[in-house]
Write an enzyme that holds these catalytic residues in place. Sequence first.
Site, PDB file in Angstrom:
ATOM      1  N   GLU A 239      44.137 159.371  28.533  1.00 48.93           N
ATOM      2  CA  GLU A 239      44.880 159.533  27.276  1.00 48.93           C
ATOM      3  C   GLU A 239      43.908 159.371  26.127  1.00 48.93           C
ATOM      4  O   GLU A 239      43.053 158.478  26.152  1.00 48.93           O
ATOM      5  CB  GLU A 239      45.997 158.489  27.175  1.00 48.93           C
ATOM      6  CG  GLU A 239      46.751 158.482  25.853  1.00 48.93           C
ATOM      7  CD  GLU A 239      47.821 157.389  25.800  1.00 48.93           C
ATOM      8  OE1 GLU A 239      48.392 157.065  26.856  1.00 48.93           O
ATOM      9  OE2 GLU A 239      48.061 156.848  24.700  1.00 48.93           O
ATOM     10  N   GLU A 244      46.836 156.288  15.494  1.00 51.76           N
ATOM     11  CA  GLU A 244      48.081 155.535  15.599  1.00 51.76           C
ATOM     12  C   GLU A 244      48.120 154.510  14.466  1.00 51.76           C
ATOM     13  O   GLU A 244      47.088 154.060  13.978  1.00 51.76           O
ATOM     14  CB  GLU A 244      48.176 154.798  16.933  1.00 51.76           C
ATOM     15  CG  GLU A 244      48.332 155.665  18.147  1.00 51.76           C
ATOM     16  CD  GLU A 244      48.485 154.846  19.409  1.00 51.76           C
ATOM     17  OE1 GLU A 244      49.623 154.650  19.868  1.00 51.76           O
ATOM     18  OE2 GLU A 244      47.453 154.388  19.935  1.00 51.76           O
TER      19      GLU A 244
END
Length: 362
Positions: A239, A244
């Site tokens: 990933e 974020e």
Amino acid sequence: MIYSAFLACLMAVLGCGGDDDNGNYKSTGEITCSPTELTFIANGGEQMVNVKSSGDWLAYTSDGWIKVNPQNSTEKTGVLTVNVDANGTYDDREGTVTVKTGNTRQVINVKQPGIPRPAVDPTMNVPEGYEIDWFDEFTGISLGADWSYEVKNAGWVNNEKQNYVNGNGVTEVSNGTLKINCKKMDGKIYSGRIYAKKNKGWKYGWVEARIKLPKGKGTWPAFWMMPVKESDGWPTCGEIDIMEEVGYHPNYTSSSIHCNSYNHTKGTQKTSERLTPGAEGEFHVYALEWTENYIQTYVDGNPLLHFDNDGAGNKNTWPFNKEFYVILNLAWGGDWGGAQGVDESALPVTMEVDYVRVFKKK
């Protein structure tokens, strides 16, 4: 033989028929439509079809973007109005209108082009050594066919509180930007999670988006990537989190990678975080440079996370040698976003995206 050929042609024109008690073809009803091919512009519109029938007839469409009026008629001669919605995507589309009397049908083919793809802006900032491969500037009125939606109930992942849906206004394309909206309706939280080219993706390149983050305790916006083929399961599959941020720690944007050896369940994930003043409420550019040798993320051109391929050929430490696709989502609450609680008075909130661009090496 000539008669048989004529009969076969007639059956093809009149459509499906039936068999009598002796097994012979029997057609009930005759109908003709003119024209039988309709082409609309991307903005949609209205066209007329002349209908001649031996009796009552009805009309129906193959897709919701095509509408007809009337849907049924007792007039043997009449006009059918075909309306087509605007096509807000870049993709051409085709559908049909079927007019039926008895068991005889006449099919009208409907075609509509997509809106023109925007030309590559000559002032676009192209990273040195790269060229544009794919982009979406969100200049239309809806997401194009390269995008797909996740549909999952609350609690599906990370104990997040939102329901991911395709509808309820969770995405909106207007005024040159994409809005991902998180809102509360009928006691439930709804939001959007969308994928670019999920079935194809990219292997290596420069991936970039210009994003304005929402404000509010409970928000968890993300711009990230997952592999097209996830047969190894998470985290072995890998990933890449380009950006974020969580609302209880405002304006601190982070980048991470996750794999079997390095992930947050073990506390070994590779992460870098930095204060990005104005991230909530202002646009900033978040980028990933991904090569066979390293992963490097940037915020407004400034390096953030660097992660090298150890060269061991071990998928536990470097599963980043296959195609990944782009993800944009706005989560609410969950293990990280809700680690210090949520404030529902902040809802609705919006993550706004100016563009997404993918560049490849020359």
